[in-house]
Enzyme design. Structure first.
Site, PDB file in Angstrom:
ATOM      1  N   GLN A  77       0.738  -1.046   0.050  1.00  0.00           N
ATOM      2  CA  GLN A  77      -0.045  -0.009  -0.057  1.00  0.00           C
ATOM      3  C   GLN A  77       1.070   1.179  -0.087  1.00  0.00           C
ATOM      4  O   GLN A  77       1.747   1.440   0.581  1.00  0.00           O
ATOM      5  CB  GLN A  77      -0.849   0.024   1.340  1.00  0.00           C
ATOM      6  CG  GLN A  77      -2.182   0.914   1.303  1.00  0.00           C
ATOM      7  CD  GLN A  77      -3.240   0.578   2.190  1.00  0.00           C
ATOM      8  OE1 GLN A  77      -3.207  -0.601   2.743  1.00  0.00           O
ATOM      9  NE2 GLN A  77      -4.079   1.505   2.420  1.00  0.00           N
TER      10      GLN A  77
ATOM     11  N   SER B 266       4.091  -6.693   2.831  1.00  0.00           N
ATOM     12  CA  SER B 266       2.853  -6.481   3.303  1.00  0.00           C
ATOM     13  C   SER B 266       1.766  -6.901   2.438  1.00  0.00           C
ATOM     14  O   SER B 266       1.929  -8.258   1.894  1.00  0.00           O
ATOM     15  CB  SER B 266       2.540  -5.116   3.739  1.00  0.00           C
ATOM     16  OG  SER B 266       1.218  -4.659   4.416  1.00  0.00           O
ATOM     17  N   LEU B 267       1.029  -6.186   2.053  1.00  0.00           N
ATOM     18  CA  LEU B 267       0.228  -6.419   0.793  1.00  0.00           C
ATOM     19  C   LEU B 267       0.650  -7.218  -0.322  1.00  0.00           C
ATOM     20  O   LEU B 267       0.113  -8.313  -1.036  1.00  0.00           O
ATOM     21  CB  LEU B 267      -0.824  -5.142   0.412  1.00  0.00           C
ATOM     22  CG  LEU B 267      -1.347  -5.296  -1.112  1.00  0.00           C
ATOM     23  CD1 LEU B 267      -2.727  -6.342  -0.934  1.00  0.00           C
ATOM     24  CD2 LEU B 267      -1.580  -3.984  -1.379  1.00  0.00           C
TER      25      LEU B 267
ATOM     26  N   ARG C 252      -9.183  -8.568   3.217  1.00  0.00           N
ATOM     27  CA  ARG C 252      -8.179  -8.017   3.895  1.00  0.00           C
ATOM     28  C   ARG C 252      -8.286  -6.685   4.174  1.00  0.00           C
ATOM     29  O   ARG C 252      -8.346  -6.058   5.308  1.00  0.00           O
ATOM     30  CB  ARG C 252      -6.814  -8.397   3.521  1.00  0.00           C
ATOM     31  CG  ARG C 252      -5.502  -7.898   4.334  1.00  0.00           C
ATOM     32  CD  ARG C 252      -4.502  -8.233   3.550  1.00  0.00           C
ATOM     33  NE  ARG C 252      -3.113  -7.896   4.077  1.00  0.00           N
ATOM     34  CZ  ARG C 252      -2.337  -7.050   4.088  1.00  0.00           C
ATOM     35  NH1 ARG C 252      -2.765  -5.798   3.368  1.00  0.00           N
ATOM     36  NH2 ARG C 252      -1.335  -6.847   4.814  1.00  0.00           N
TER      37      ARG C 252
ATOM     38  N   HIS D 273      -0.156  -3.804  10.905  1.00  0.00           N
ATOM     39  CA  HIS D 273       1.081  -4.499  11.538  1.00  0.00           C
ATOM     40  C   HIS D 273       1.211  -4.274  12.977  1.00  0.00           C
ATOM     41  O   HIS D 273       2.516  -4.180  13.453  1.00  0.00           O
ATOM     42  CB  HIS D 273       2.170  -4.120  10.731  1.00  0.00           C
ATOM     43  CG  HIS D 273       2.142  -4.880   9.415  1.00  0.00           C
ATOM     44  ND1 HIS D 273       2.019  -6.202   8.965  1.00  0.00           N
ATOM     45  CD2 HIS D 273       1.904  -4.306   8.134  1.00  0.00           C
ATOM     46  CE1 HIS D 273       1.661  -6.241   7.563  1.00  0.00           C
ATOM     47  NE2 HIS D 273       1.708  -4.806   7.118  1.00  0.00           N
TER      48      HIS D 273
ATOM     49  N   GLN E 164       0.663 -12.033   9.783  1.00  0.00           N
ATOM     50  CA  GLN E 164       0.994 -10.784   8.987  1.00  0.00           C
ATOM     51  C   GLN E 164       0.560  -9.634   9.635  1.00  0.00           C
ATOM     52  O   GLN E 164       1.181  -8.728   9.707  1.00  0.00           O
ATOM     53  CB  GLN E 164       1.268 -11.044   7.512  1.00  0.00           C
ATOM     54  CG  GLN E 164       1.987  -9.941   6.847  1.00  0.00           C
ATOM     55  CD  GLN E 164       1.379  -9.628   5.521  1.00  0.00           C
ATOM     56  OE1 GLN E 164       0.278  -9.218   5.709  1.00  0.00           O
ATOM     57  NE2 GLN E 164       1.947  -9.866   4.474  1.00  0.00           N
TER      58      GLN E 164
END
Length: 290
Positions: free
Chosen positions: A9, A87-88, A112, A194, A243
């Site tokens: 992101q 991440s994503l 998500r 996170h 995650q």
């Protein structure tokens, strides 16, 4: 060896993906399929939406995923020895290495995004980028604060993003500047990604992941949670669920990929953020875009 890396992101921009859509009929088909799966015209927002519209987590995450995956799945030169995503981007990487189908990957990313947005509404929270301080020093300051504040993204040496409550981040930024950080910049994000504040989202995503088919990948994925390679489906699922509330160990992931033989890092997706981070982590690496 070639490592393919996928952004997270923040890499979005107005017009993203339009060039691929216009130039590649296979990619255009994936874009149209994404609109059908999501039930709204994601492509309209990607091609013509305002910056504010594209910042919405429910739009940003599917958009970056679609852009990244379309590049990988429609390129004849995509032959990975290993993959990783920030991440994503880990979801994009898992579609690219055949662990997830395109449809299942997009559905999980959408789930998500909505779950994270919901968690942000439950617990107003934020993140901040800390520049010019050792990781250990940042971790120690975070641990000294009563409010929720944790290390969230280990992006590269000297660049660590922290995540937590509004008050916690405010106090942490003051303390970190006093401890010698060159900069402590609050980020324009929807919440404390996170961090433990994403626990409601983790629970929602876990249920969806457990109902999704995962296949044996064609190459290892280096996962955010432990920065280690995996081809084991159950381990990949477990790490993907963890995650959301655990830090992104990007620095360590890139170091481990290089240690395991990667000399070329190829970014799949919008922008060149990961190429810049890779060069700071492994200066000798060759970086490019697919």
């Amino acid at each position: 060896m070639k490592a393919y890396v996928f952004p997270g992101q923040g890499a979005q921009f107005t017009g993203m993906g339009k060039d691929i859509f216009d130039a590649n009929t296979k990619a255009a088909s994936l874009f149209r399929q994404a609109d059908d799966i999501l039930g709204f015209k994601l492509t309209d927002v990607m091609f013509n939406g305002t910056a504010d519209e594209q910042k919405q987590t429910s739009v940003t995450q599917p958009a970056i995923f679609l852009h990244s995956v379309a590049i990988a799945l429609t390129s004849d030169s995509f032959k990975p020895d290993m993959v990783a995503g920030h991440s994503l981007g880990e979801f994009s990487a898992l579609v690219a290495n055949k662990t997830l189908s395109f449809e299942d990957g997009l559905k999980l990313v959408s789930k998500r995004a909505l779950a994270m947005q919901h968690a942000c509404e439950i617990n107003p929270s934020t993140m901040a980028a800390i520049i010019g301080l050792e990781d250990k020093a940042v971790e120690e300051v975070c641990a000294s604060i009563d409010d929720v504040v944790v290390a969230a993204n280990y992006n590269c040496p000297g660049q660590l993003v922290i995540s937590g409550s509004m008050k916690g981040i405010e106090v942490a930024c003051e303390k970190l500047k006093a401890a010698g950080a060159k900069r402590a910049l609050p980020l324009q994000v929807g919440g404390a990604f996170h961090s433990p504040l994403m626990e409601p989202a983790r629970e929602e995503l876990a249920a969806a992941i457990k109902q999704t088919t995962f296949s044996k990948p064609i190459c290892p994925v280096y996962q955010n949670v432990n920065a280690l390679p995996s081809v084991d489906v159950e381990e990949i699922k477990k790490n993907l669920i963890a995650q959301l509330t655990a830090p992104v160990r990007w620095t360590q992931s890139v170091q481990n990929m290089a240690k395991d033989g990667a000399t070329i890092f190829i970014e799949c997706g919008p922008g060149k953020v990961l190429q810049g981070l890779v060069k700071k982590i492994v200066p000798a690496a060759e970086v490019s875009s697919l």
